[in-house]
Design a protein around this motif. Structure first.
Motif, mmCIF file in Angstrom:
data_model
loop_
_atom_site.group_PDB
_atom_site.id
_atom_site.type_symbol
_atom_site.label_atom_id
_atom_site.label_comp_id
_atom_site.label_asym_id
_atom_site.label_seq_id
_atom_site.Cartn_x
_atom_site.Cartn_y
_atom_site.Cartn_z
ATOM 1 N N SER A 80 -15.425 -51.562 49.466
ATOM 2 C CA SER A 80 -16.578 -52.716 48.927
ATOM 3 C C SER A 80 -17.904 -52.506 49.458
ATOM 4 O O SER A 80 -18.974 -53.180 48.839
ATOM 5 C CB SER A 80 -16.028 -53.980 48.855
ATOM 6 O OG SER A 80 -15.641 -54.518 50.240
ATOM 7 N N ASP B 284 -14.989 -48.276 39.108
ATOM 8 C CA ASP B 284 -15.259 -49.420 39.954
ATOM 9 C C ASP B 284 -14.093 -50.497 40.110
ATOM 10 O O ASP B 284 -14.196 -51.614 40.284
ATOM 11 C CB ASP B 284 -16.440 -49.904 39.544
ATOM 12 C CG ASP B 284 -16.638 -50.480 38.294
ATOM 13 O OD1 ASP B 284 -15.505 -50.456 37.399
ATOM 14 O OD2 ASP B 284 -17.624 -50.876 37.762
ATOM 15 N N MET C 199 -18.165 -45.169 42.697
ATOM 16 C CA MET C 199 -19.193 -45.655 42.108
ATOM 17 C C MET C 199 -19.122 -45.700 40.645
ATOM 18 O O MET C 199 -19.810 -46.262 39.804
ATOM 19 C CB MET C 199 -20.332 -44.739 42.674
ATOM 20 C CG MET C 199 -20.545 -44.546 44.046
ATOM 21 S SD MET C 199 -20.772 -46.603 44.714
ATOM 22 C CE MET C 199 -22.551 -46.908 43.809
ATOM 23 N N ASN D 214 -19.363 -50.044 47.084
ATOM 24 C CA ASN D 214 -19.795 -50.588 45.826
ATOM 25 C C ASN D 214 -19.392 -52.135 45.659
ATOM 26 O O ASN D 214 -17.949 -52.176 45.700
ATOM 27 C CB ASN D 214 -18.622 -49.894 44.514
ATOM 28 C CG ASN D 214 -19.074 -50.418 43.173
ATOM 29 O OD1 ASN D 214 -19.749 -51.124 43.065
ATOM 30 N ND2 ASN D 214 -18.671 -49.668 42.169
ATOM 31 N N LEU E 6 -16.808 -53.868 43.308
ATOM 32 C CA LEU E 6 -15.782 -53.092 43.036
ATOM 33 C C LEU E 6 -14.286 -54.343 42.952
ATOM 34 O O LEU E 6 -14.456 -55.232 43.586
ATOM 35 C CB LEU E 6 -15.100 -52.438 44.607
ATOM 36 C CG LEU E 6 -13.711 -51.627 44.601
ATOM 37 C CD1 LEU E 6 -13.657 -50.614 43.575
ATOM 38 C CD2 LEU E 6 -13.433 -51.158 46.107
#
Length: 395
Positions: free
Chosen positions: A116, A94, A91, A119, A122
């Motif tokens: 992914s 990234d 988080m 995030n 990413l």
């Protein structure tokens, strides 16, 4: 950390070992990116055990160099708790770069598809021998293998002795490392433009293919076979390495007419001026050049060619190059970096910027040096960390 670095806004989670990925993240860290290296204390990185070892510091030259400017956390990726920690870290960190064989990160629950979801922005870069597709994708490989399969070694070396190893890792550094940096920074720019992260697939084998350069491109056009010592830049012409009478060596790269003229006049071979750098005479003129250079010691040729701007240079050893070569000194390509108990000499970052800074905060540290600090920033207590330690999460 200085605010005047080019990449101070990037945070990278580094799962790489050996040379390609670690050199890529070294460059990114030197340019200001915050790199957190994820390692395991129970798994040996072959490169850490190669080369010189400093007993006072307790680390090898390679670990001190390749882990420069990087934070390091020790995690046992077979532990579910370690995977949970990684998912918390992405988080903030990234950008991920990993160098396992294809499929390994998926088995660990750390694939691009999985992370992914946590995030979506990413950026995930995989560096591998043969990439994540094709019949060789699951094969192991090293630098010599990539050069062999790419065609590069088929035209390298001598007709009499065949191909020769280089003392550098071309596929690792010029291939995997530099292309990873390019791929990651391109993906960062794309994320700025689109708001989307993405997967970057770097095959070291792929990166070697364009290194066949002129003759490789010509083969694709005309289909004619190329051979060792068969063209201008692989030993057919005067562009080559020459032995002196005292068994030292000089390099001659006098291809352009103005440089060739200076060479011809300096060694007393005026025929070179008319016949060009690749004489079509069955190698007779080059043989004479070989004989002439071998008749005198290196000191003589250094004096002859020293002030002659003709692309002719001696072959230096490490002592001569790193300690005495004026150009290397002027460009500050050897730097002293703080290693705690003392400073150590290392290669500098080779890119020079007019505005942004390059940093050398500290040399590489022992695996797991920053584990507790990183976990505390994530909100874990001393007791949480002690419990995880007892469960081999940091093994």
């Amino acid at each position: 950390m200085t605010n005047n670095t080019a990449l101070s806004n990037l945070k990278i989670l580094d799962f790489t070992t050996l040379l390609p990925g670690p050199y890529a993240t070294l460059m990114l860290a030197d340019m200001g990116a915050e790199v957190l290296k994820v390692s395991s204390k129970s798994k040996v990185d072959l490169v850490y055990n190669m080369g010189a070892f400093d007993e006072e510091i307790g680390l090898s030259a390679n670990q001190l160099w390749l882990n420069r400017n990087k934070k390091t956390i020790s995690l046992n990726l077979k532990s579910p708790k370690a995977i949970e920690i990684i998912k918390e870290l992405i988080m903030e960190y990234d950008i991920v770069i990993e160098q396992f064989r294809p499929g390994v990160m998926k088995k660990l629950g750390l694939s691009y598809e999985e992370l992914s979801k946590v995030n979506p922005k990413l950026i995930y870069c995989s560096v591998s021998s043969y990439g994540n597709s094709g019949p060789a994708m699951n094969k192991a490989g090293h630098d010599c293998n990539f050069m062999a399969l790419s065609g590069l070694l088929s035209v390298a070396g001598r007709k009499s002795t065949g191909p020769s190893l280089m003392s550098t890792q071309l596929g690792d550094i010029a291939g995997g490392a530099l292309h990873s940096v390019i791929g990651i920074l391109a993906a960062v720019n794309y994320r700025e433009l689109s708001g989307k992260g993405q997967y970057v697939d770097i095959s070291m084998m792929d990166t070697i293919i364009p290194m066949n350069t002129f003759e490789g491109a010509s083969f694709l056009l005309d289909g004619n076979k190329r051979e060792r010592e068969g063209f201008e830049l692989n030993g057919k012409g005067i562009y080559d390495i020459y032995e002196t009478s005292d068994k030292e060596y000089i390099t001659v790269g006098s291809l352009e007419p103005k440089f060739l003229k200076k060479l011809a006049e300096a060694v007393g071979l005026p025929e070179l001026i008319d016949k060009g750098p690749t004489p079509n005479d069955g190698g007779l003129l080059k043989a004479r050049l070989v004989e002439i250079i071998k008749s005198k010691p290196l000191a003589h040729w250094n004096q002859v060619f020293g002030d002659l701007d003709a692309c002719i240079e001696p072959v230096l050893d490490f002592e001569q190059a790193f300690n005495h070569e004026p150009q290397i000194k002027a460009r500050e390509m050897i730097v002293e970096v703080d290693a705690g108990k003392k400073k150590v000499r290392q290669f500098a970052m080779p890119i020079k910027f007019s505005e942004s800074d390059v940093i050398y905060k500290y040399a590489g540290r022992e695996i797991g040096h920053d584990t507790q600090d990183i976990l505390k920033k994530l909100g874990y207590s001393d007791q949480d960390i002690a419990d995880m330690d007892s469960e081999d999460v940091f093994k």
